[in-house]
Design a protein around this motif. Sequence first.
Motif, mmCIF file in Angstrom:
data_model
loop_
_atom_site.group_PDB
_atom_site.id
_atom_site.type_symbol
_atom_site.label_atom_id
_atom_site.label_comp_id
_atom_site.label_asym_id
_atom_site.label_seq_id
_atom_site.Cartn_x
_atom_site.Cartn_y
_atom_site.Cartn_z
ATOM 1 N N ASP A 1 39.586 34.482 52.022
ATOM 2 C CA ASP A 1 38.646 35.388 51.378
ATOM 3 C C ASP A 1 38.711 36.755 52.040
ATOM 4 O OD1 ASP A 1 37.157 33.140 49.908
ATOM 5 O OD2 ASP A 1 36.951 32.539 52.005
ATOM 6 N N ARG B 1 36.965 40.762 52.259
ATOM 7 C CA ARG B 1 35.862 41.675 51.987
ATOM 8 C C ARG B 1 36.141 43.023 52.644
ATOM 9 N NH1 ARG B 1 31.309 39.788 49.885
ATOM 10 N NH2 ARG B 1 31.106 37.529 49.638
ATOM 11 N N GLU C 1 41.648 35.610 47.887
ATOM 12 C CA GLU C 1 40.467 35.770 47.035
ATOM 13 C C GLU C 1 39.741 37.060 47.363
ATOM 14 O OE1 GLU C 1 36.142 33.904 45.840
ATOM 15 O OE2 GLU C 1 37.559 32.610 46.908
ATOM 16 N N LEU C 2 39.613 37.922 46.370
ATOM 17 C CA LEU C 2 38.841 39.153 46.513
ATOM 18 C C LEU C 2 37.399 38.846 46.160
ATOM 19 C CD1 LEU C 2 41.869 40.069 46.157
ATOM 20 C CD2 LEU C 2 40.942 42.213 45.300
ATOM 21 N N LYS C 3 36.516 39.001 47.133
ATOM 22 C CA LYS C 3 35.115 38.659 46.950
ATOM 23 C C LYS C 3 34.391 39.845 46.301
ATOM 24 C CE LYS C 3 33.772 35.244 48.081
ATOM 25 N NZ LYS C 3 33.825 33.895 47.443
ATOM 26 N N ARG D 1 35.271 47.678 43.822
ATOM 27 C CA ARG D 1 36.279 46.726 43.336
ATOM 28 C C ARG D 1 37.696 47.306 43.446
ATOM 29 N NH1 ARG D 1 34.494 46.219 38.305
ATOM 30 N NH2 ARG D 1 33.467 44.184 38.488
ATOM 31 N N HIS E 1 43.419 36.520 43.523
ATOM 32 C CA HIS E 1 42.581 35.383 43.155
ATOM 33 C C HIS E 1 41.132 35.864 43.147
ATOM 34 C CE1 HIS E 1 42.140 30.915 43.442
ATOM 35 N NE2 HIS E 1 41.374 31.025 44.508
ATOM 36 N N SER E 2 40.402 35.656 42.044
ATOM 37 C CA SER E 2 39.020 36.121 42.047
ATOM 38 C C SER E 2 38.193 35.424 40.980
ATOM 39 C CB SER E 2 38.951 37.639 41.812
ATOM 40 O OG SER E 2 37.648 38.132 42.065
ATOM 41 N N ASP F 1 35.795 37.194 39.784
ATOM 42 C CA ASP F 1 35.544 38.378 38.970
ATOM 43 C C ASP F 1 36.837 38.716 38.231
ATOM 44 O OD1 ASP F 1 34.707 40.767 37.862
ATOM 45 O OD2 ASP F 1 34.908 41.896 39.735
ATOM 46 N N VAL G 1 38.782 42.002 38.270
ATOM 47 C CA VAL G 1 39.763 42.244 39.344
ATOM 48 C C VAL G 1 41.174 41.959 38.841
ATOM 49 C CG1 VAL G 1 40.599 41.392 41.579
ATOM 50 C CG2 VAL G 1 38.161 41.836 41.246
ATOM 51 N N ARG H 1 48.505 36.569 39.396
ATOM 52 C CA ARG H 1 47.042 36.605 39.376
ATOM 53 C C ARG H 1 46.465 35.230 39.035
ATOM 54 N NH1 ARG H 1 49.474 40.881 37.165
ATOM 55 N NH2 ARG H 1 49.506 39.954 35.088
#
Length: 296
Positions: free
Chosen positions: A47, A49, A135-137, A149, A172-173, A175, A178, A191
Amino acid sequence: MAGRPGPWATGRFDVEGHRGAKGLVVENTLESFAAAYDAGVTGVELDVRLTADGALVVWHDPVLLAGKCRPTGPDLVGARVADLTLAQLRTVDVGSQTLPGFPEQQAAPGARISTLDEVLAHGRERAPHVWWTVELKVDPTDPGESATRRDLLERVLASLHAAGLERQCLIHSFDWAVLELSARLAPDVLRSALVESTVTWVPGSPLTGSVRVGETHDDVCAGAAAVGAHVISPEHVLVDADLVARAHAAGLAVLPWTVNDPARMVELVEAGVDGIVSDYPDRALATVAGRTPVGA
């Protein structure tokens, strides 16, 4: 399996360690990633951030939780990661406390929150062939997170490029906006669309980008394909042979999360998934060894 782009393209089954190997060593620490590599994973999930000063850190939670974080300087427990600088975050010991729900989890005393660049460099040295599921949180209902974002994504893509991992990773998200943005900024980077049960694919969902559930699309697999995903990564309770068939028909690989029960692992392999994400990659590798997924 073979032919869909990703770690499974050669026909192998992909076993990814969740946050390194959360069930074995405290999550998202270098020691946890080392445990995943030692187990023999084909990929790791992590993850990312943004800090207040624009650093990329490998950390899951939006705030510093008491059960995971031990101050060594000012007490920052309860503070938002996005409101702290990297230097402030470095004062927090995130390795000394294990989680009661993971009785096999070992501590990594003194471990600090790592930057994405540090984790990638460590992994390239220890296990150069693993795939990276990054994973983009981003919570699209949080004005601060939605506003950053693009900055988060651009910084992640720059780090992957600098590490030479653009052909060995998944953006990976949860949202899906993204993913749509990544398709424009870096069309050749794969993606992955995360899906949470009862949360993602519901009418009015804020998570599905330009797709409107029940309006533009009725099927989650078609929706994921529409935002440019190459992979659909559902919570494992959503996955059965029918979903796998629909995903494969849409050109998507299927990567369920987070699968820790060996019996469920076997069910998913038999359903034809392309890989699994597990807190216990050692357990997953032992369980799937010698089993041939449907469509391999």
